[in-house]
Design an enzyme around this catalytic site. Structure first.
Site, PDB file in Angstrom:
ATOM      1  N   SER A  22      11.642  15.726  59.627  1.00 51.40           N
ATOM      2  CA  SER A  22      12.190  17.008  59.178  1.00 51.40           C
ATOM      3  C   SER A  22      13.094  16.708  57.987  1.00 51.40           C
ATOM      4  O   SER A  22      14.027  15.906  58.099  1.00 51.40           O
ATOM      5  CB  SER A  22      12.970  17.676  60.303  1.00 51.40           C
ATOM      6  OG  SER A  22      13.523  18.874  59.819  1.00 51.40           O
ATOM      7  N   TYR A  70       5.992  23.304  58.794  1.00 51.34           N
ATOM      8  CA  TYR A  70       6.876  24.450  59.010  1.00 51.34           C
ATOM      9  C   TYR A  70       8.118  24.364  58.144  1.00 51.34           C
ATOM     10  O   TYR A  70       8.447  23.302  57.612  1.00 51.34           O
ATOM     11  CB  TYR A  70       7.283  24.555  60.490  1.00 51.34           C
ATOM     12  CG  TYR A  70       8.187  23.434  60.961  1.00 51.34           C
ATOM     13  CD1 TYR A  70       9.573  23.518  60.810  1.00 51.34           C
ATOM     14  CD2 TYR A  70       7.662  22.291  61.552  1.00 51.34           C
ATOM     15  CE1 TYR A  70      10.403  22.491  61.223  1.00 51.34           C
ATOM     16  CE2 TYR A  70       8.486  21.263  61.978  1.00 51.34           C
ATOM     17  CZ  TYR A  70       9.865  21.371  61.808  1.00 51.34           C
ATOM     18  OH  TYR A  70      10.683  20.356  62.204  1.00 51.34           O
ATOM     19  N   LYS A 104       1.542  47.364  24.067  1.00 49.72           N
ATOM     20  CA  LYS A 104       1.805  48.805  24.052  1.00 49.72           C
ATOM     21  C   LYS A 104       0.562  49.578  23.632  1.00 49.72           C
ATOM     22  O   LYS A 104       0.193  50.587  24.253  1.00 49.72           O
ATOM     23  CB  LYS A 104       2.968  49.079  23.086  1.00 49.72           C
ATOM     24  CG  LYS A 104       3.556  50.448  23.253  1.00 49.72           C
ATOM     25  CD  LYS A 104       4.805  50.614  22.407  1.00 49.72           C
ATOM     26  CE  LYS A 104       5.980  49.886  23.003  1.00 49.72           C
ATOM     27  NZ  LYS A 104       6.883  49.297  22.035  1.00 49.72           N
ATOM     28  N   ARG A 130       6.294  52.123  16.016  1.00 47.86           N
ATOM     29  CA  ARG A 130       6.839  51.078  16.897  1.00 47.86           C
ATOM     30  C   ARG A 130       6.027  49.801  16.759  1.00 47.86           C
ATOM     31  O   ARG A 130       4.815  49.842  16.586  1.00 47.86           O
ATOM     32  CB  ARG A 130       6.720  51.490  18.366  1.00 47.86           C
ATOM     33  CG  ARG A 130       7.561  52.646  18.777  1.00 47.86           C
ATOM     34  CD  ARG A 130       7.267  52.938  20.252  1.00 47.86           C
ATOM     35  NE  ARG A 130       8.274  53.772  20.858  1.00 47.86           N
ATOM     36  CZ  ARG A 130       8.146  55.082  21.026  1.00 47.86           C
ATOM     37  NH1 ARG A 130       7.059  55.705  20.637  1.00 47.86           N
ATOM     38  NH2 ARG A 130       9.113  55.775  21.601  1.00 47.86           N
ATOM     39  N   MET A 155      12.094  44.915  16.994  1.00 49.24           N
ATOM     40  CA  MET A 155      12.325  45.890  15.926  1.00 49.24           C
ATOM     41  C   MET A 155      12.675  47.224  16.556  1.00 49.24           C
ATOM     42  O   MET A 155      12.090  47.599  17.565  1.00 49.24           O
ATOM     43  CB  MET A 155      11.067  46.051  15.086  1.00 49.24           C
ATOM     44  CG  MET A 155      11.377  46.745  13.774  1.00 49.24           C
ATOM     45  SD  MET A 155       9.954  47.491  13.005  1.00 49.24           S
ATOM     46  CE  MET A 155       9.865  49.019  13.875  1.00 49.24           C
ATOM     47  N   GLY A 160      13.551  44.320  21.624  1.00 51.25           N
ATOM     48  CA  GLY A 160      14.586  44.140  20.611  1.00 51.25           C
ATOM     49  C   GLY A 160      14.080  43.527  19.327  1.00 51.25           C
ATOM     50  O   GLY A 160      14.838  43.253  18.407  1.00 51.25           O
ATOM     51  N   ARG A 201       5.002  53.556  33.984  1.00 57.36           N
ATOM     52  CA  ARG A 201       5.079  52.117  34.295  1.00 57.36           C
ATOM     53  C   ARG A 201       5.295  51.962  35.789  1.00 57.36           C
ATOM     54  O   ARG A 201       5.676  52.926  36.471  1.00 57.36           O
ATOM     55  CB  ARG A 201       6.206  51.455  33.510  1.00 57.36           C
ATOM     56  CG  ARG A 201       7.529  52.094  33.785  1.00 57.36           C
ATOM     57  CD  ARG A 201       8.611  51.537  32.906  1.00 57.36           C
ATOM     58  NE  ARG A 201       9.779  52.395  33.039  1.00 57.36           N
ATOM     59  CZ  ARG A 201      10.837  52.347  32.287  1.00 57.36           C
ATOM     60  NH1 ARG A 201      10.909  51.501  31.289  1.00 57.36           N
ATOM     61  NH2 ARG A 201      11.856  53.147  32.489  1.00 57.36           N
ATOM     62  N   CYS A 222      14.550  21.412  57.322  1.00 56.69           N
ATOM     63  CA  CYS A 222      15.593  22.179  58.014  1.00 56.69           C
ATOM     64  C   CYS A 222      16.863  22.292  57.191  1.00 56.69           C
ATOM     65  O   CYS A 222      17.861  22.813  57.654  1.00 56.69           O
ATOM     66  CB  CYS A 222      15.883  21.595  59.382  1.00 56.69           C
ATOM     67  SG  CYS A 222      16.541  19.922  59.302  1.00 56.69           S
ATOM     68  N   HIS A 276      30.657  24.348  54.168  1.00 58.52           N
ATOM     69  CA  HIS A 276      30.675  24.632  55.602  1.00 58.52           C
ATOM     70  C   HIS A 276      30.640  26.138  55.845  1.00 58.52           C
ATOM     71  O   HIS A 276      29.845  26.649  56.639  1.00 58.52           O
ATOM     72  CB  HIS A 276      31.939  24.015  56.218  1.00 58.52           C
ATOM     73  CG  HIS A 276      32.082  24.313  57.671  1.00 58.52           C
ATOM     74  ND1 HIS A 276      32.835  25.371  58.136  1.00 58.52           N
ATOM     75  CD2 HIS A 276      31.519  23.731  58.763  1.00 58.52           C
ATOM     76  CE1 HIS A 276      32.748  25.400  59.453  1.00 58.52           C
ATOM     77  NE2 HIS A 276      31.962  24.421  59.858  1.00 58.52           N
TER      78      HIS A 276
END
Ligand code: PEP
Ligand code: MG
Length: 961
Positions: free
Chosen positions: A844, A931, A43, A113, A124, A122, A357, A911, A473
Site C-alpha cells: 500500500s 484500489y 466561433k 470579431r 482583440m 482578449g 454554450r 492510502c 495533522h
C-alpha cells in the site's frame, strides 16, 4: 519560431485554385459547418453549425483563416479573388435584412470579431455597431425612436474603432468624457443627454483628426476593411503571441474574422432581450429557466438597473417568440447534448439567438442533469460520468455557506477539509471537548494541532490552524472526520495562553463567534448561516452508474467503527488504512500507553543485559558460573518491576484494541480491513518538553488549584505522585527527543525495538477476527507494517504477526484467511520492491511519506515555501495534494511492476492523502493499482474519479484503434 512572417520569407503560403475565402451564414443555412474550425475558426464554425441547425442567429459571413495566412505571407496583401467574394457576401447580407451598410435611413450595422481555431480570449476587442457614420446615426435614432441610444452607439463605436483599429489610447477618449461630465456637472455617463453625447461625438472626431491626421472614416465599407485588417494584425500583437506560447497554440494558423449583423432589442414593445438556460442550472430541474426585458439592450439585463421578468412571462407577452425560443433551445440542447446557456434578442417581433454554450451548473444540478439525460437517451452512461467534476461532489456531502449571506472575511488559508462550520472560538482541545459535550458549537483554533488534540477536534464543528499544509495533522485528521478545516492561515496570530487570535489589529477572543469555510479557505467573523448538504436520490443513481464503469476498487481510511460506517454509507469497499495509534489517544487508554513508554527502555536495557548473561552462562563452568548466576538473579529482580509495568500496560491496551478491531470488522461486513501496526514516534504520546519544564519550575510555588490542574494535565493520581513522577517524565521526554522525528524512531522501527507492541496488536487483531468468524461473520484482516526500507524489516515484523495469527487461529479452531503486507513509503522500499514482495502479500503506497522522502521536503514544514514554489511555477502544484507523477509516480510504477514480477497476484493500493485526489486516482488506474483508499467523505469523489479514469482509458483505447 515558426511564424507566418517566416512563411512569407519562405515564399508565401500555397494557394489552391479552388480555395474559398468567405463563408456566408444566415437564412436557415450556412456555407460552412461545425467541423470546419481550421478554416472558419471556433466561433465561425459554431455560427455555421447553429445556422445549419435551424437556429435564427443574426446572419453574417466568416472570412477564413486562409485569408489571414495569405495576408501575412504576401506582404499584407489580400488574395485577388477575395474582394469579390466579400462584396457578394455583404450584398447577400444586405438583401437578407433589407438594409444597407452605411445607409442614412435604415443602416445595416455589423459587429466584427476575431476567431481563431482555438479560443484566445482578449486577443482583440470586438467592434460593435460598425457602419455608423454622421448620416446613419440619424437613421438609427429614427428607427429606434431613441436619439440618446443612437448617439451613445456612435460615440462608443468611434471610441472602440479608434483604439482597436487606429491604435489610439483608450484613455485619451476617457479624458474627453471626463471633461464633458465635469462641464455638465454630472457624475455618471448615463446622466449625459442625447445632446451631450452628440457633442461628445463631435469632440471625439476632432480628436481623431488631430491625432491621426485624417477624418474618422465615414465610408462604412472602408470601416469594414480597416476593421478586418486590424483583426489580422491583432494575431501578432504581444498579448496574442504570449497567449499562444502559454497555451501551445501554433503561431502559423492565423485567425478568421466574423462579420455579423447587429440586432437591437430596444426598438419598442415588440423588441426585447434576455438570457436563459434550458434547465435550472442550480437544481438541475428540467424546466426552462431565464429572464428578459422588453425594449431593452443586453446590458440592461446584466446591469441590474431594471428588474428583468421571469421567462415564463414572455409566453403571455410575445407567445410566438416564446414558443419559438423554447423549441429552438430544446433543439439546441439535443444538438449539443448538454444544458445550454443562451442569449437572445427579439427585434421587432423577430427572434435571434446571439449565443449558446454549454451551461455552467452547480454540482447538484450536474448530477441530476447527467442522470436525467441518460434516462432521456440524450447521452450515454460514459458521457454522464464525464459530465460531473469529481471534486465538486464535496459540495453535496458537506454543509455550505448560505450563498445569500453577508460575510466578513478576515483571513484566508488553505482549504484543507471542505464544508462550512460555525462556532465560538476556543483555543485548546480540553475546552473544545468540554463545550462540545455540553452541546455548544465550537471552532478549535490552534497554531497547529497535535495527536493530543484529537478529543477537541472530535467535539468541534471545525478546525482552524495558523500553520500547516494540506497534509498537516489538522488537515489529515479533519478530512478523516469529515470536519471542515482551514489550515495555514498565516495572517492570524494565535496566542493560546491569552486565548486570542489576532489578524492585524482585530482581536478575536475565546467565546467570539467565527465561521470557517473549508471549501474556500475563508475565515469569517460572526456566525454565517449555513445550508445542510442536499444529497438527492439522483446522487445515488449517478454513483451507481459510475460504479458500473470503474475497475479500481475504492476503500476508506478509517480508525474507528463510526468512520467505518460512514465510509460504507459512502460506498467504501473496505478499509485501506486503520491508523492504530489514533486508538491510543483516547482518554482511558493514554495512561496505559504512557506507562508502556515509561517502562520500555528499562525493560529493553535490562532484558538485553540479562540475555547476554544467560548466553554467557550457557558456555561457562565453575566459579564463573556461580558469579553469573548471582548476576542473573540480581538482573531478574531489577527487571521484575518495569517488566510488570510494561506487560500490564500492554495487557490493559489489548482488550481496547480487540474491541476496536471487532467494531471495524463488524462495520465492514466481510470487506477487507487493512490495519497498520504502530507508526508515530513515541514522544507524540507524552507531554511537551517545554510544558513540563515550566511546570516543574513552578511546582514548588504552585497553589493547590494549580497543582490539581497539573495532576489532571499529566494524568497522575495525586500531588505526591505528580511530584515524584514529573522529573521521570521529563527525562523520558528528553530521551525520546529527536532532531528529525519524521525520519527517526517510528514506523516498523518501533515494532523491531519493542516487538511486544506488535505482538499485542497482532493478538488483538486476530482475537477480534476469530470472534467474528465464530459468530458466523466473515472477515479478511490485512496486517500492514509501516515505513519499511528493507525486506529484512518486514521479515522481522511479518514473522511476529504470522506466529500470533497461527497461534490464535489454531487455539480458536476456526478457518481464517489473512494477509501480511507492507506500506511502500520509503524510496528504498519502492526500489527493492521485487525483494520486498518475496515477503509482502500486498503493498500500500503511503504517498504522504513517499512524497516527503522522495523530495526531501518535510511534510510538516513544506508549507513555508511550497506556496511560493507553486506560484513561481518551480513546482506545477503541491505534491502533497496530487501525486508527483514524474518522480514519486516513477517509483510507484517501478514498485508495482517489480513487485508483481516476484508475486504475480500482489495486491496493490494507495492510502496516502492522494487516494482522494482525482488526478492521482487516474494515475493509480493507469499504474494498475487494485484500489485507492481515502477519507470517508472523499469516497464518492474517488469512485467517480476511478470511473472517469476507466472511461477515458477506453476512449483512448478505441481512438487508437
Ligand atoms: C502515508 O505516509 O502516506 C500514510 C498513509 O501514513 P501517515 O500519513 O500516517 O504517515
Ligand atoms: Mg506514513
Amino acid at each position: 519560431m515558426s511564424t507566418i512572417e517566416d512563411a512569407a520569407i519562405n515564399g508565401g503560403t500555397e494557394k489552391s485554385m479552388s480555395e474559398k475565402y468567405v463563408y456566408y451564414f444566415g437564412d436557415g443555412a450556412a456555407e460552412g459547418n461545425g467541423s470546419m474550425k481550421d478554416v472558419l475558426g471556433g466561433k465561425g464554425a459554431g455560427l455555421a453549425e447553429m445556422t445549419n441547425a435551424g437556429v435564427p442567429v443574426p446572419p453574417g459571413f466568416t472570412i477564413t483563416t486562409g485569408v489571414c495566412r495569405h495576408y501575412y505571407a504576401n506582404g499584407r496583401q489580400l488574395p485577388r479573388e477575395f474582394g469579390a467574394e466579400q462584396d457578394a457576401a455583404l450584398a447577400r447580407l444586405e438583401s437578407s435584412l433589407g438594409k444597407t451598410l452605411g445607409d442614412a435611413d435604415d443602416p445595416l450595422l455589423v459587429s466584427v470579431r476575431s476567431g481563431a481555431k482555438f479560443s484566445m480570449p482578449g486577443m482583440m476587442d470586438t467592434i460593435l455597431n460598425l457602419g455608423l457614420n454622421d448620416k446613419a446615426v440619424h437613421g438609427l435614432a429614427a428607427k429606434t425612436g431613441n436619439e440618446r441610444f443612437a448617439w451613445d452607439c456612435y460615440r462608443r463605436f468611434i471610441q472602440m474603432f479608434s483604439s482597436v483599429v487606429m491604435e489610439l489610447e483608450k484613455n485619451e477618449f476617457e479624458h474627453i468624457i471626463e471633461a464633458m461630465k465635469h462641464k455638465k456637472k454630472v457624475k455618471l455617463d448615463t446622466e449625459l443627454t442625447a445632446k451631450d453625447l452628440e457633442a461628445l461625438t463631435l469632440e471625439f472626431k476632432r480628436h481623431v483628426r488631430k491625432r491621426v491626421g485624417r477624418d474618422f472614416p465615414q465610408d462604412a465599407r472602408e470601416q469594414l476593411a480597416m476593421a478586418r485588417d486590424a483583426v489580422f494584425r491583432s494575431w501578432n500583437n504581444d498579448r496574442a503571441i504570449y497567449y499562444r506560447k502559454q497555451n501551445q497554440i501554433p503561431d502559423d494558423i492565423g485567425t478568421a474574422v466574423n462579420v455579423q449583423a447587429m440586432v437591437f432589442g430596444n426598438m419598442g414593445d415588440t423588441s426585447g432581450t434576455g438570457v436563459g438556460f434550458t434547465r435550472n442550472p442550480s437544481t438541475g430541474e428540467n424546466h426552462f429557466y431565464g429572464e428578459y426585458l422588453t425594449n431593452a439592450q443586453g446590458e440592461d439585463v446584466v446591469a441590474g438597473v431594471r428588474t428583468p421578468h421571469p421567462i415564463d412571462d414572455l409566453e403571455k407577452e410575445m407567445p410566438d417568440c416564446f414558443r419559438q425560443l423554447h423549441e429552438i433551445t430544446k433543439r439546441l440542447e439535443k444538438h449539443y447534448r448538454d444544458i445550454q446557456d443562451f442569449e437572445f434578442t427579439i427585434q421587432e417581433g423577430k427572434l435571434y439567438l446571439l449565443q449558446t454554450r454549454n451551461g455552467k451548473r452547480t454540482a447538484q444540478a450536474a448530477v441530476r442533469i447527467a442522470v436525467e439525460m441518460v434516462k432521456e437517451g440524450l447521452i450515454t452512461e460514459k458521457e454522464a460520468i464525464l459530465r460531473v467534476e469529481p471534486a465538486s461532489l464535496d459540495q453535496l456531502l458537506h454543509p455550505r455557506l448560505d450563498p445569500k449571506a453577508k460575510v466578513n472575511v478576515i483571513a484566508k488559508g488553505l482549504s484543507a477539509s471542505p464544508g462550512a462550520a460555525v462556532g465560538i472560538a476556543v483555543f485548546d482541545a480540553d475546552t473544545a471537548a468540554e463545550m462540545g459535550h455540553a452541546k455548544k458549537k465550537v471552532i478549535l483554533v490552534r497554531k497547529e494541532t497535535t495527536p493530543d488534540d484529537i478529543h477537541g477536534m472530535d467535539a468541534a464543528q471545525g478546525i482552524l490552524t495558523a500553520t500547516g499544509g494540506m497534509t498537516s495533522h489538522a488537515a489529515v485528521v479533519a478530512r478523516g472526520m469529515g470536519k471542515p478545516c482551514v489550515s495555514g492561515v498565516s495572517a492570524i496570530h494565535v496566542n493560546e495562553k491569552a486565548r486570542t487570535m489576532t489578524v492585524d489589529k482585530l482581536v478575536v477572543k475565546e467565546g467570539d463567534w467565527i465561521t470557517i469555510d473549508g471549501s474556500t479557505g475563508r475565515v469569517m467573523l460572526g456566525a454565517v448561516p449555513t445550508m445542510e448538504a442536499a444529497v438527492s436520490g439522483e446522487f445515488a443513481e449517478f454513483m451507481a452508474i459510475a460504479d458500473k464503469h470503474r475497475r479500481l476498487k475504492v476503500r476508506s481510511n478509517a480508525d474507528i467503527p463510526r468512520d467505518a460506517l460512514k465510509a460504507r454509507e459512502f460506498g467504501a469497499e473496505g478499509i485501506g488504512l486503520c491508523r492504530t495509534e489514533h486508538m491510543f489517544f483516547a482518554e482511558e487508554r493514554l495512561p496505559h500507553v504512557v506507562q508502556m513508554i515509561m517502562a520500555a527502555p528499562q525493560v529493553k536495557a535490562l532484558g538485553e543485559k540479562l540475555a547476554a548473561k544467560e548466553k554467557q552462562l550457557d558456555g561457562s563452568i565453575g566459579g564463573e558460573n556461580k558469579k553469573l548466576k548471582t548476576e542473573i538473579a540480581v538482573l531478574k529482580k531489577e527487571l521484575a518491576a518495569p517488566l510488570k509495568s510494561y506487560k500490564s500496560a500492554l495487557a490493559k491496551l489489548l482488550p481496547f484494541q480487540r474491541a476496536d478491531f471487532y467494531g471495524l470488522f463488524k462495520a465492514m461486513k466481510g470487506y477487507p480491513v487493512t490495519i497498520r501496526t504502530l507508526d508515530p514516534p513515541l514522544h507524540e504520546f507524552l507531554p511537551k518538553r517545554e510544558d513540563l519544564m515550566v511546570d516543574i519550575a513552578t511546582l514548588p510555588r504552585a497553589t493547590a488549584a494549580q497543582k490539581k490542574e497539573m495532576v489532571k494535565k499529566y494524568r497522575f493520581k495525586s500531588v505526591t505522585q505528580l511530584k515524584a513522577g514529573m522529573p521521570d517524565l521529563l527525562r523520558r521526554v528528553e530521551e525520546l527527543h529527536e532532531f528529525n522525528p519524521m525520519m527517526g524512531h517510528r514506523g516498523c522501527r518501533l515494532g523491531i525495538t519493542y516487538p511486544e507492541v506488535t505482538e499485542m496488536q497482532a493478538r488483538a487483531i486476530f482475537e477480534a477476527a476469530v470472534k467474528i468468524v465464530k459468530e458466523g461473520g466473515s472477515v479478511v484482516p490485512e496486517v500492514m507494517i509501516p515505513l519499511i526500507g528493507t525486506v529484512e524489516e518486514l521479515k522481522d515484523q511479518g514473522a511476529i504477526v504470522r506466529r500470533v495469527a497461527e497461534e490464535t487461529i489454531a487455539k480458536a479452531g476456526v478457518k481464517l484467511e489473512y494477509l501480511v503486507g507492507t506500506m511502500i513509503e520509503i524510496p528504498r522500499a519502492a526500489l527493492t520492491a521485487g525483494r520486498v514482495a518475496e515477503v509482502a502479500e500486498f503493498f500500500s503506497f503511503g504517498t504522504n511519506d513517499l512524497t516527503q522522502m522522495t523530495y526531501g521536503y518535510s511534510r510538516d514544514d513544506a508549507g513555508k515555501f511550497l506556496p511560493e514554489y507553486v506560484n513561481r511555477k518551480i513546482l506545477p502544484g503541491d505534491p502533497f495534494v496530487s501525486v508527483d507523477q514524474e518522480g514519486v509516480g516513477m517509483l510507484m510504477d517501478w514498485a508495482v511492476k517489480n513487485g508483481r514480477e516476484t508475486r504475480g497476484k500482489l495486491k496493490v493500493g494507495i492510502c496516502g492523502e492522494h487516494g482522494g485526489d482525482p488526478a492521482s486516482v487516474e494515475f493509480c488506474h493507469r499504474t494498475n493499482l487494485d484500489y485507492v483508499s481515502c477519507s470517508p467523505f472523499r469516497v464518492p469523489l474517488a469512485r467517480l474519479a476511478a470511473a472517469q479514469a476507466a472511461v477515458r482509458g477506453t476512449t483512448a483505447e478505441s481512438d487508437r484503434r
